[in-house]
Scaffold this motif. Structure first.
Motif, mmCIF file in Angstrom:
data_model
loop_
_atom_site.group_PDB
_atom_site.id
_atom_site.type_symbol
_atom_site.label_atom_id
_atom_site.label_comp_id
_atom_site.label_asym_id
_atom_site.label_seq_id
_atom_site.Cartn_x
_atom_site.Cartn_y
_atom_site.Cartn_z
ATOM 1 N N ASP A 1 0.810 -1.220 0.000
ATOM 2 C CA ASP A 1 0.000 0.000 0.000
ATOM 3 C C ASP A 1 0.839 1.264 0.000
ATOM 4 O OD1 ASP A 1 -2.240 -1.601 0.143
ATOM 5 O OD2 ASP A 1 -2.315 -1.572 2.342
ATOM 6 N N VAL A 2 2.177 1.164 -0.117
ATOM 7 C CA VAL A 2 3.033 2.348 0.006
ATOM 8 C C VAL A 2 2.744 3.350 -1.095
ATOM 9 C CG1 VAL A 2 5.406 3.157 -0.088
ATOM 10 C CG2 VAL A 2 4.843 1.149 1.254
ATOM 11 N N TYR A 3 2.799 2.923 -2.337
ATOM 12 C CA TYR A 3 2.675 3.866 -3.450
ATOM 13 C C TYR A 3 1.267 4.429 -3.560
ATOM 14 C CZ TYR A 3 7.157 1.817 -4.651
ATOM 15 O OH TYR A 3 8.462 1.382 -4.607
ATOM 16 N N ASP A 4 0.259 3.599 -3.298
ATOM 17 C CA ASP A 4 -1.114 4.114 -3.357
ATOM 18 C C ASP A 4 -1.346 5.168 -2.288
ATOM 19 O OD1 ASP A 4 -1.555 2.358 -5.417
ATOM 20 O OD2 ASP A 4 -2.456 0.800 -4.139
ATOM 21 N N GLN A 5 -0.847 4.942 -1.090
ATOM 22 C CA GLN A 5 -1.050 5.902 -0.017
ATOM 23 C C GLN A 5 -0.216 7.162 -0.215
ATOM 24 O OE1 GLN A 5 -3.429 5.688 2.218
ATOM 25 N NE2 GLN A 5 -3.993 3.784 1.174
ATOM 26 N N ARG A 6 0.939 7.035 -0.844
ATOM 27 C CA ARG A 6 1.702 8.250 -1.152
ATOM 28 C C ARG A 6 0.964 9.132 -2.153
ATOM 29 N NH1 ARG A 6 8.004 6.151 -1.742
ATOM 30 N NH2 ARG A 6 8.341 5.732 0.504
ATOM 31 N N LEU A 7 0.367 8.495 -3.161
ATOM 32 C CA LEU A 7 -0.421 9.281 -4.120
ATOM 33 C C LEU A 7 -1.629 9.908 -3.450
ATOM 34 C CD1 LEU A 7 -0.289 6.898 -7.226
ATOM 35 C CD2 LEU A 7 1.024 8.995 -6.844
ATOM 36 N N ALA A 8 -2.280 9.150 -2.557
ATOM 37 C CA ALA A 8 -3.444 9.709 -1.854
ATOM 38 C C ALA A 8 -3.034 10.864 -0.962
ATOM 39 C CB ALA A 8 -4.124 8.606 -1.035
ATOM 40 N N ALA A 9 -1.886 10.737 -0.265
ATOM 41 C CA ALA A 9 -1.419 11.825 0.591
ATOM 42 C C ALA A 9 -1.014 13.034 -0.230
ATOM 43 C CB ALA A 9 -0.247 11.340 1.445
ATOM 44 N N ALA A 10 -0.402 12.818 -1.384
ATOM 45 C CA ALA A 10 -0.016 13.943 -2.236
ATOM 46 C C ALA A 10 -1.238 14.687 -2.751
ATOM 47 C CB ALA A 10 0.845 13.448 -3.399
ATOM 48 N N SER A 11 -2.298 13.951 -3.096
ATOM 49 C CA SER A 11 -3.520 14.616 -3.553
ATOM 50 C C SER A 11 -4.171 15.426 -2.447
ATOM 51 C CB SER A 11 -4.504 13.568 -4.077
ATOM 52 O OG SER A 11 -4.892 12.681 -3.025
ATOM 53 N N ALA A 12 -3.947 15.021 -1.185
ATOM 54 C CA ALA A 12 -4.486 15.777 -0.050
ATOM 55 C C ALA A 12 -3.543 16.863 0.428
ATOM 56 C CB ALA A 12 -4.810 14.820 1.095
ATOM 57 N N GLY A 13 -2.392 17.032 -0.225
ATOM 58 C CA GLY A 13 -1.443 18.072 0.167
ATOM 59 C C GLY A 13 -0.623 17.700 1.382
ATOM 60 N N LEU A 14 -0.325 16.413 1.554
ATOM 61 C CA LEU A 14 0.451 15.952 2.708
ATOM 62 C C LEU A 14 1.764 15.355 2.216
ATOM 63 C CD1 LEU A 14 -2.385 14.184 4.728
ATOM 64 C CD2 LEU A 14 -1.444 16.463 5.099
ATOM 65 N N PRO A 15 2.841 15.535 2.962
ATOM 66 C CA PRO A 15 2.977 16.427 4.124
ATOM 67 C C PRO A 15 3.064 17.885 3.687
ATOM 68 C CG PRO A 15 5.057 15.365 3.665
ATOM 69 C CD PRO A 15 4.069 14.767 2.713
#
Length: 538
Positions: A91-105
């Motif tokens: 789930d690393v890459y999927d969650q990184r994309l999701a966090a980037a879309s939310a402006g995180l970090p």
């Protein structure tokens, strides 16, 4: 349930029923250990492989990332005091994309992206401040990429340029670094941060960059640089010189037969000297030369002087000459300008003291040894350096104490290792002995059961007849049946259409033998005597 499985369970039940209390306790402990080990192994194998999602997060960013993972239903773990978020590897890459879309970090330095938001109506002051913030952000982001640096902040002090100021002020910078964990930055890393910051700003000198860590320790001071204070410089110099001299003496007189002490005095002030020298080149031609000549010769008109009422009056001399020559010659002149800046930390004076064991240095030339020490230390008599070499007897009390301490430490380490081995052996024995005992008991009972199953009917009859039985009323029996004197006891068993369990067969045979003993005790006794005689003969 199949008959074979039922027989296995019956045998296990019979084997467990014959255990004593201690054997049952050991068996229960062994089964519990095996069950716990199987559960732990299954849990460990079923645990997902975790990988870092983000590292070096601030508490605010870590909280935002954790909330994002909770809303997505993804399992996570925190490490490095909450600065690192671990998620399943798939789930690393999927969650990184999701966090980037939310402006995180979100807690990152903007850098030159600040210039993208500037409009045409931005004032000159806003432009200069935004540009300085952009440089600070880029420097902080670059410093954070260094190994061992968790976070960084850069503050620049850049003076404004003006044509009305005769003397300019050098720009300065302050850098705050937060290291990862309890690690500290090496001197090479501090020097890299200083040169990286000074090279990014025009006109900034490396000694004008201050670096401070999260513990409040000054790693590089303004005006001093990354080399530290004067005391630190003196200590480093003394350690370096003493080490080189000690290494030389260890080869000459042997290890442990000489001791070296160096005391250095460093300068605290900074000096600057500018020398300008003008010289004339030998046989050099002038760079430029100019000659001006004026000449005049008088004529018939002559010249006169002014008389009364500004009327020219002839002087009576009608003739005259005038000549003037002017020469301008510029020669080439050499100019040499030398600027010498002496930073603090220069050696002003040093003293070297060396003590050598008299027994080890027997037959050596002390003057030659002193010359070697002076050369190795770089002693200069002009600045007042001194070197002292003395031969004296060394005390071995400290060596004996150190040897005793080393021996005690070795014995303590050996005892600790033996305790660890004993502890591990006891734990292994506590686990292995119950399991081994259970296996042995189960093997012995299985072997006995197999022997009982394959034993002849005569031995079974003998065992059953020798076992005391409770008295029962004798039933009315018909006339006694003649019994052969052979050891074999014939039993009349009706054929069973279906195979019966072994336990039922044994119970039926026991009942028949008991009935036979009740009908004719005398014959039964004779059978027993013949069986015993045959067993003795065998």
């Amino acid at each position: 349930m199949p008959q074979a499985v039922t027989n296995v369970f019956q045998r296990l039940r019979q084997a467990a029923g014959g255990f004593t209390l201690a054997q049952r306790t050991i068996a229960i402990i062994g089964v519990a250990v095996l069950a716990l080990g199987a559960i732990a192994l299954g849990t460990w194998l079923g645990r997902p492989q975790l990988a870092p999602l983000f590292t070096g997060l601030t508490p605010a960013d870590a909280n935002a990332v954790v909330e994002q993972l909770r809303s997505s239903g993804v399992t996570y773990e925190l490490a490095d005091g909450g600065a690192t978020v671990m998620v399943p590897q798939q789930d690393v890459y999927d969650q990184r994309l999701a966090a980037a879309s939310a402006g995180l970090p979100s807690d990152t330095s903007d850098g030159y992206t600040l210039l993208d938001d500037m409009g045409v109506t931005t004032s000159e002051f806003q432009q200069s401040v935004t540009y300085k913030r952009a440089i600070e952000g880029e420097l902080a982001r670059t410093i954070e990429s260094l190994e061992g640096v968790g976070a960084a902040s850069v503050q620049l002090a850049i003076p404004e340029e003006s044509v009305f100021v005769s003397e300019t002020v050098d720009p300065t910078a302050s850098v705050f670094v937060e290291t990862q964990g309890t690690s500290t930055l090496a001197p090479q890393q501090v020097e890299a941060i200083v040169h990286l910051t000074s090279a990014a700003i025009s006109g900034m000198k490396p000694e004008n960059v201050a670096v401070i860590d999260q513990a409040g320790e000054t790693l590089s001071a303004v005006g001093v640089g990354a080399t530290g204070s004067t005391d630190q410089q003196a200590g480093e110099y003394e350690t370096r010189v003493a080490g080189s001299i000690q290494e030389m003496l260890d080869r000459v007189v042997g290890a442990g037969n000489a001791t070296v002490t160096v005391a250095a005095e460093m300068t605290n002030e900074t000096s600057e000297r500018v020398d300008e020298t003008y010289t004339t080149p030998d046989e050099a031609l002038p760079s430029n030369e100019q000659t001006k000549t004026e000449s005049y010769t008088g004529g018939a008109g002559g010249t006169g002087v002014l008389g009364p009422d500004n009327i020219a009056v002839p002087n009576g001399d009608a003739g005259g000459t005038y000549e003037s020559t002017e020469t301008t010659r510029n020669n080439v002149v050499n100019k040499s300008t030398e600027t010498v800046v002496t930073p603090p930390g220069a050696v002003r004076r040093q003293t070297v003291s060396v003590a050598v064991d008299a027994d080890a240095a027997a037959g050596m030339d002390v003057n030659a040894l002193q010359d070697l020490v002076a050369t190795a230390a770089g002693v200069e008599a002009a600045r007042g350096d001194e070197v002292t070499v003395e031969l004296m007897a060394f005390s071995d009390a400290d060596a004996q104490t150190a040897q005793e301490a080393l021996e005690a430490a070795r014995q303590a380490e050996e005892a600790e290792r033996m305790n660890d081995i004993l502890r591990t052996s006891l734990i292994a024995a506590a686990i292995a002995v119950p399991l081994l005992a259970a296996v042995i008991i189960f093997t012995v009972r299985s072997r006995r059961r197999r022997e009982n199953e394959v034993a002849p009917l005569e031995l079974t009859a003998e065992t059953l007849l020798l076992t005391p039985q409770p008295p029962e009323p004798l039933p009315a029996a018909p006339a006694p049946t003649p019994i052969d004197s052979t050891p074999t006891v014939p039993l009349e068993v009706e054929p069973d259409p279906e195979p019966e369990p072994d336990q039922l067969v044994l119970e039926r045979q026991r009942a028949e033998l008991e009935s036979l003993a009740r009908r004719d005790p005398q014959k039964t006794a004779e059978v027993l005597r013949s069986l015993m005689a045959d067993r003795v003969d065998a």
